[in-house]
Design an enzyme around this catalytic site. Structure first.
Site, mmCIF file in Angstrom:
data_model
loop_
_atom_site.group_PDB
_atom_site.id
_atom_site.type_symbol
_atom_site.label_atom_id
_atom_site.label_comp_id
_atom_site.label_asym_id
_atom_site.label_seq_id
_atom_site.Cartn_x
_atom_site.Cartn_y
_atom_site.Cartn_z
ATOM 1 N N HIS B 476 0.839 -1.194 0.000
ATOM 2 C CA HIS B 476 0.000 0.000 0.000
ATOM 3 C C HIS B 476 0.875 1.246 0.000
ATOM 4 O O HIS B 476 0.884 1.995 0.972
ATOM 5 C CB HIS B 476 -0.901 0.024 1.241
ATOM 6 C CG HIS B 476 -1.811 -1.143 1.384
ATOM 7 N ND1 HIS B 476 -2.297 -1.561 2.609
ATOM 8 C CD2 HIS B 476 -2.337 -1.982 0.469
ATOM 9 C CE1 HIS B 476 -3.089 -2.609 2.433
ATOM 10 N NE2 HIS B 476 -3.126 -2.893 1.151
ATOM 11 N N PRO B 477 1.622 1.514 -1.047
ATOM 12 C CA PRO B 477 2.464 2.725 -1.033
ATOM 13 C C PRO B 477 1.597 3.981 -1.037
ATOM 14 O O PRO B 477 0.572 4.049 -1.725
ATOM 15 C CB PRO B 477 3.284 2.598 -2.322
ATOM 16 C CG PRO B 477 2.463 1.724 -3.215
ATOM 17 C CD PRO B 477 1.742 0.773 -2.301
#
Lengths: 179, 539
Positions: B476-477
């Protein structure tokens, strides 16, 4: 545990092949069983069935119809898969003939098992583009195991009636082992 | 096994006449923004670096996932020169496992969990004196959350006592809990830990013309039934409203006018080796938290020598992730893993904390805590009765509790250009610099103490725990073009428009000032719909 044609159709669905209710026969595919002059392969489906009797657990029955339905369905409309399957079978057959003096189909179960071990299948990387042995692992041994363990009956062998790869609905995940 | 992308080499990839909006990226952010704007009657062109994948191939992609001859990247054809990258931080960042390039973007391989962020996530500095406040609140986003839940089709139940206020029921009923959940449930009840359902963008019934989930068990990375939402849905809806999609068209740079205050065109490459300019009145960047800052940095000019929209110096900085902290255990009894491909129960009880640290965490009760029978069968190397023995030894009794954990924005975590290596178009590759930080490490330790208590209560033997110093990323950047009121410290404003360029909007997790510990895609979607409204106002 008896495998059924329904199991084979489920396994085919797991590789994106719908049979559409049409019965396919081995004569519909595998029109040339020999390749490269390495060995003669009388009937690819018979050789796959013979291999399945070794690869599949002993409590599995109904192998012939299951394997025939799956293998024939698998290669229909996929010439590359058919060609490579035949190539791998031809290599397997050649090794059986050279080292055990008989067709793979005519060897005893122990001899068939010995062919696989001598070839090093147990440690070969399954690789569709790899060596002959790696292709045997991919196109033959793992192909048969994929068909078995994405089918409901194959899953039930190990207590898993809806194995990944099989769209078996939303009930089984809610059930306990005794249900 | 042949799995081919839909080859559209005959497609016309030449630019349209100057359009109202050019959207860069066809993942969930781009698809929702494009649909929202096309529905309002605007001319929209979507540029997507990857291909349009055929739905008919989806079972073959599932097979790639299940067969050990292939790896995760093979499923959706990631990797190679197109996707080259560097990772020079404390921890290796496995960038290409976090994303998919293609119509649908990363939702092609996502799991599909879509919780809302909590109120506190928008107020970290005010409440705790750490992180940043968002320039918008939960209440500002609340109607957009409801809208995106309807658009994606979210199955859920109002059984979560810790969920922020909502205005309407979920569009679909929740998926019932798993058998394994019931095992956890007894222990959690004894420990006064609440379990509840998990909102997910997956059809528990037929919805929006898509199938109910049929239980293939391979949601991530491939759902063959179409029950899991992918952004292909809204790309198709955008096209139905007149939007044009150009696939295999990686954007090379953004070109601004002489004043530097407006973008003029988006320059993109096509498979025939040509480069084109798509002129647009408004541009929406929706390429995720890595490619969005990379594209801005690649678009440097005399006016913006440090990269476009980067007067603050914040482009690429403050990269965040959700470190994943897990605890594994074994029970003597069967736990029935891998009968479904997704999580059915979570716990948000430890999300809204009193002290600043430990921070937020979300517990996940995993239904896939061990390799499945087919994975073992194809990888073990045994056969016959020996193989049955191997499967029974390696599976049947596993348990896992996971946790997504909050990581604070840190300037040194960033995306920068690695000029020593170039991609297939000669552009410097992204260098992802990622480390964890004390706040997240302490939060992971706290999560693991809770996980151990639950497993101990169950009588499980604990077999492993994540090392909090070297956790995996939940893929989940976030946070590399952050939103804020101050142009000195942020890249976009509360309208999601860049401070520097008046017709450049960013719809992406890259605008998150803080990352919380919730899966980010619902918030990405809500922000995209919000951004589209502002773009519409400007047109």
């Amino acid at each position: 545990m008896e495998l059924s044609r329904r199991d084979a159709i489920a396994a085919l669905a797991a590789v994106g092949i719908g049979t559409g209710g049409v019965a396919l026969y081995r004569s519909d595919v595998f029109d040339d069983g020999s390749t490269d002059g390495e060995a003669t392969l009388d009937d690819p489906v018979d050789t796959m069935i013979a291999l399945a009797t070794v690869v599949y657990p002993s409590e599995v029955s109904g192998i012939d119809e299951f394997v025939e339905t799956y293998v024939v369905g698998r290669v229909e409309d996929d010439e590359t898969h058919e060609r490579r399957t035949v190539q791998a079978l031809t290599h397997l057959e050649g090794y059986a003939s050279d080292e055990f003096g008989d067709s793979f189909v005519d060897l005893s179960p122990d001899e068939r098992d010995a062919v696989l071990r001598d070839l090093g299948i147990q440690s070969a990387r399954p690789n569709p583009d790899g060596s002959d042995v790696e292709r045997i692992r991919y196109y033959l041994v793992n192909e048969l195991l994929y068909a078995l363990f994405t089918s409901p009956t194959g899953g039930e062998l190990v207590g898993h009636e809806n194995p990944p790869g099989h769209g078996g609905g939303l009930d089984s995940y809610q059930r306990g082992p005794d249900a | 096994m042949s799995v081919s992308t839909t080859v559209t080499d005959e497609a016309d990839r030449s630019p349209s006449e100057r359009v109202d909006v050019c959207v860069v990226g066809a993942g969930p952010a781009g698809a929702l923004a494009a649909y929202s704007l096309a529905e309002r009657g605007h001319d929209v062109v979507i540029l997507e670096a990857g291909p349009r994948f055929s739905f008919e191939d989806r079972l073959r992609r599932m097979e790639r996932f299940l067969r050990p001859a292939y790896d995760w990247l093979d499923v959706w054809e990631m990797g190679g020169d197109r996707d080259a990258y560097a990772s020079t931080g404390e921890l290796h960042y496995p960038l290409n496992t976090t994303r998919i390039k293609g119509i649908g973007g990363t939702t092609l391989h996502w799991l599909g969990l879509v919780p809302r962020y909590h109120e506190k996530d928008f107020e970290m500095e005010s409440r705790y004196g750490i992180g940043e406040d968002w320039p918008i609140s939960y209440d500002d986003l609340r109607p957009y959350y409801a809208e995106v839940e309807r658009e994606m089709g979210v199955a859920g139940a109002e059984d979560n006592p810790f969920e922020p206020p909502r205005e309407s029921p979920f569009p679909m009923d929740a998926f019932p809990p798993s058998y394994a959940d019931s095992l956890f449930g007894e222990a959690c009840e004894a420990l006064d830990i609440a379990m509840h359902s998990t909102p997910q963008a997956r059809n528990s019934e037929t919805y929006d013309g898509r199938s109910q989930c049929v239980g293939y068990g391979t949601c991530a990375p491939a759902c063959p039934s179409g029950a899991k939402y992918t952004a292909e849905v809204h790309v198709a809806k955008a096209e139905a409203e007149g939007a044009r999609v150009i696939d295999r068209a990686p954007v090379q740079r953004l070109a601004h006018d002489d004043s530097g205050g407006r973008l003029e065109a988006v320059e993109y490459a096509t498979p025939d080796g040509e480069t084109h300019r798509q002129e647009a009145r408004q541009v929406v960047l929706a390429c995720g938290a890595i490619e969005t800052p990379r594209l801005l940095l690649l678009s440097e000019s005399d006016r913006y020598p440090d990269g476009l929209a980067n007067s603050s110096g914040a482009v690429g900085r403050y990269l965040m992730e959700h470190p994943f902290a897990g605890t594994d255990g074994l029970l003597l009894d069967e736990t029935r893993q891998n009968h479904v491909g997704f999580i059915t129960s979570e716990c948000h009880q430890f999300y809204d904390h009193e002290e600043s640290t430990p921070g937020s965490l979300k517990l996940e009760f995993i239904n896939n805590a061990e390799p499945s029978p087919v994975e073992i069968a194809l990888g073990d190397g045994s056969w016959g009765d020996d193989l049955v023995g191997a499967i029974r030894r390696e599976s049947g009794n596993s348990l896992r509790i996971g946790a997504l954990v909050e990581q604070l924005p840190r300037e040194e975590n960033r995306v920068q250009l690695d000029t020593s290596r170039t991609d297939d178009h000669g552009n410097p590759v992204p260098d992802v610099v990622w480390s964890v930080g004390d706040h997240a490490i302490e939060t992971m330790r706290y999560a693991q103490r809770i996980q151990r208590r639950i497993l101990d209560e169950m009588g499980a033997r604990i077999t492993g725990q994540t090392d909090p110093h070297t956790p995996g990323a939940a893929r989940h950047p976030m946070g590399t073009t952050r939103m804020g009121s101050d142009p000195e410290t942020s890249v976009v404003d509360a309208r999601l428009r860049t401070h520097d360029l008046e017709n450049l909007t960013i719809a992406s997790s890259s605008v998150f000032p803080t990352g919380g510990a919730m899966n980010p895609t619902l918030t990405i979607g809500a922000l995209s719909l919000l951004a589209a409204e502002y773009v519409d106002e400007d047109l």
